[in-house]
Design a protein around this motif. Sequence first.
Motif, PDB file in Angstrom:
ATOM      1  N   GLY A 174     -12.397  -2.058   6.260  1.00  0.00           N
ATOM      2  CA  GLY A 174     -10.853  -2.521   6.104  1.00  0.00           C
ATOM      3  C   GLY A 174      -9.939  -1.600   6.465  1.00  0.00           C
ATOM      4  O   GLY A 174      -8.709  -1.533   6.142  1.00  0.00           O
ATOM      5  N   CYS A 198      -5.153  -3.591  -2.544  1.00  0.00           N
ATOM      6  CA  CYS A 198      -5.135  -3.466  -0.998  1.00  0.00           C
ATOM      7  C   CYS A 198      -3.783  -3.479  -0.687  1.00  0.00           C
ATOM      8  O   CYS A 198      -2.598  -3.349  -1.422  1.00  0.00           O
ATOM      9  CB  CYS A 198      -5.699  -4.855  -0.443  1.00  0.00           C
ATOM     10  N   SER A 246      -4.140  -5.464   6.140  1.00  0.00           N
ATOM     11  CA  SER A 246      -2.985  -5.697   5.306  1.00  0.00           C
ATOM     12  C   SER A 246      -2.737  -7.073   5.178  1.00  0.00           C
ATOM     13  O   SER A 246      -1.682  -7.341   4.610  1.00  0.00           O
ATOM     14  CB  SER A 246      -1.659  -4.933   5.790  1.00  0.00           C
ATOM     15  N   PHE A 286     -16.537  -5.260   2.867  1.00  0.00           N
ATOM     16  CA  PHE A 286     -15.331  -5.093   3.852  1.00  0.00           C
ATOM     17  C   PHE A 286     -15.763  -5.120   5.196  1.00  0.00           C
ATOM     18  O   PHE A 286     -14.922  -5.472   6.270  1.00  0.00           O
ATOM     19  CB  PHE A 286     -14.465  -4.016   3.568  1.00  0.00           C
ATOM     20  N   TYR A 288     -14.331   0.554  -1.826  1.00  0.00           N
ATOM     21  CA  TYR A 288     -13.560   0.827  -0.514  1.00  0.00           C
ATOM     22  C   TYR A 288     -14.233   1.411   0.846  1.00  0.00           C
ATOM     23  O   TYR A 288     -13.920   1.460   1.755  1.00  0.00           O
ATOM     24  CB  TYR A 288     -12.303   1.572  -0.589  1.00  0.00           C
ATOM     25  N   ASP A 328      -9.216 -12.534   1.823  1.00  0.00           N
ATOM     26  CA  ASP A 328      -9.410 -12.082   0.399  1.00  0.00           C
ATOM     27  C   ASP A 328     -10.427 -12.701  -0.603  1.00  0.00           C
ATOM     28  O   ASP A 328     -11.175 -12.189  -1.153  1.00  0.00           O
ATOM     29  CB  ASP A 328      -8.007 -12.181  -0.343  1.00  0.00           C
ATOM     30  N   VAL A 336      -7.220   3.806  -1.685  1.00  0.00           N
ATOM     31  CA  VAL A 336      -6.532   2.282  -0.976  1.00  0.00           C
ATOM     32  C   VAL A 336      -5.906   2.853   0.485  1.00  0.00           C
ATOM     33  O   VAL A 336      -6.210   2.729   1.685  1.00  0.00           O
ATOM     34  CB  VAL A 336      -5.577   1.561  -1.523  1.00  0.00           C
TER      35      VAL A 336
END
Length: 469
Positions: free
Chosen positions: A324, A235, A328, A319, A313, A333, A298
Motif C-alpha cells: 500500500g 486509508c 490514495s 495489500f 497494514y 478497495d 496508516v
Amino acid sequence: MSGSSAPPPQEKFEEPPPVITTPCSPWPPPYYLEDGLRKVTPYHFTYNTYCKERWRGREIFDIFASEFRDRPQEYYEKAILEGRVTLNGKPVPSTSTIVKNGDIISHTCHRHEPPTTAQSIGIVHEDDDLIVINKPAGIPVHPAGRYNFNSIIEIIRADRGYSLNPLPCNRLDRLTSGIMFIGKHRRAADEFSVQLRDRSVRKEYITRVVGEFPEGEIVCEKPILQISPKLGLNCVRANGKEARTVFKRLAYYPPQDGSKEDKVQDDENHEGMAWKKLRGYSIVRCFPLTGRTHQLRVHLQFLGHPISNDPIYANQRVFGPSLGRGRSDAEKDEDIMTRLSRMGKDEVADAVAYHDEVVDAYHKRKAEKMTGETCSVCDTPLYSDPGVHELGIYLHARRYRCEEGRWDYETDLPGWALPPPGMEGPTTSTRESDHLVVDLKKLDLECDDKLGDQQAQPAPNQVVTGIAA
C-alpha cells in the motif's frame, strides 16, 4: 383577562424504550490464566445498543450482517427469528423490520471472549484522582465487540473491587501499548480529559517499522478516511479527515548475516515480482499532531515503512507486495476488504511483510482462526487461541507531557525497541533536551485546533509528504 395568553402546553413525557437485562452477570469475573493468556469462561450476556446514525432506516438483519463479523450471517438470522434479538424490548416481527432513530436493539448471546495477554497492567503514577498506567498490548480499553471482561476497564475493576468505576481519559488501540490515564471519579476524568485535548500536550510514540526509515523530521499530512468500520480499515484519501504526524528515526538496524527477518519487496520492483532485498528495520519516534483512528499505522504504510508486525497494514496478502505504499485511490478497495475479511477466519491475521516460509508455517499452526468446531451450548463457531505474535504490534505510547510543566509521564523503551544482540543502539528513553528533539515551532507546526488550514513550510532536513487540501 383581556390581553392574557394561555400557558404553553406541557410536553408529554415519553418513557425510554425498555431494554433486556443480562440473565446473570458473573462476579467476580470468570478469569483464569493459561499458557501466558488471560481467558474468560463463556457466559450469557445481553448487548443493548441505541440505533446508530448509519443504521437508521435499514433492515435489522442487514445491520447485523454488515456490521458484525465474529458470527456467520445464519446465526444472526436465527437469533432474530428465535427472539434472542429484540427491538425496544419486544420480539422482532421479521428480519426485514426497519430500525428507526431512538430504537434500542438488544441481543442476548452466549459470549465467548478472545484471550488476551496475561501481562499485568503497569502503574506509572497514582494519586487520589488519577491512575497513569502502562497498558499492555493486545487488550482493548473498553468492552467492545467480542471483548467485555477482557478489557482494561474491567480488569482494573476486578482487581480493585466493584465499587471503583475506572474512567479512561484517553484511548489506545487494542494492539497498542503504553501510557493511558484513568480517572478514579468523574470530576477528575473530565478535568484531565480537557487537559489532554489542550494543544500544549505533547505525545510521543515509539514504533518499529520495515526498512531503513529516512533521517530528519519527516512530516506526513495526508488526510485519512475510514473505509470499513466492520473491518477497522482506514486509508489515505483526499476526502478524508485532516491528519498530521511528525516522524524521526531513533535507530536503524540492518539485517544481520544469515537473517531472514524483514523480507520486503525491492522498491524498484513492481507488484508480483519475487522478494529480493533484505532491509532490516528502524525504530522511529512518532509525534501525532491530530488524533485520527490508526493515524500512525496508516501514515507509516503510506510512507512505505509499515509497522513490522501490523496484521492489517503490513499484510502482503491484503495489500500486495507494495504493502500500500503511496496508495490514495479507491480503485482496489473492494478487493482489499474481501481479502481482509478472510483474516482470522480461514487465513491467519498476521503481518507477512517479513516472514519466511518456516515462520509462516509456525504461525498458521499457532494462531487465532476458526477451528471448524462449535460451542455445545450455542453453536457459536470457536476460535483457536491467539499466538504471541497476535497479541500486539510494535507501537507504544511512550510519553505524554504538558509543555506548561504541570505533569510529565513516560515509560522505558519496550523490549522490541532495544538493539538486537551484538548491535549498538539506544537503550533508554530520550529526553526533549537530546539531539533527537522535534521542534514543532521550527517546523511551523502545532497540535490539533491550531493547525487550521495552514500549510507547513519545509524546514532544513525535512520531507513533506503531502499537504491536505
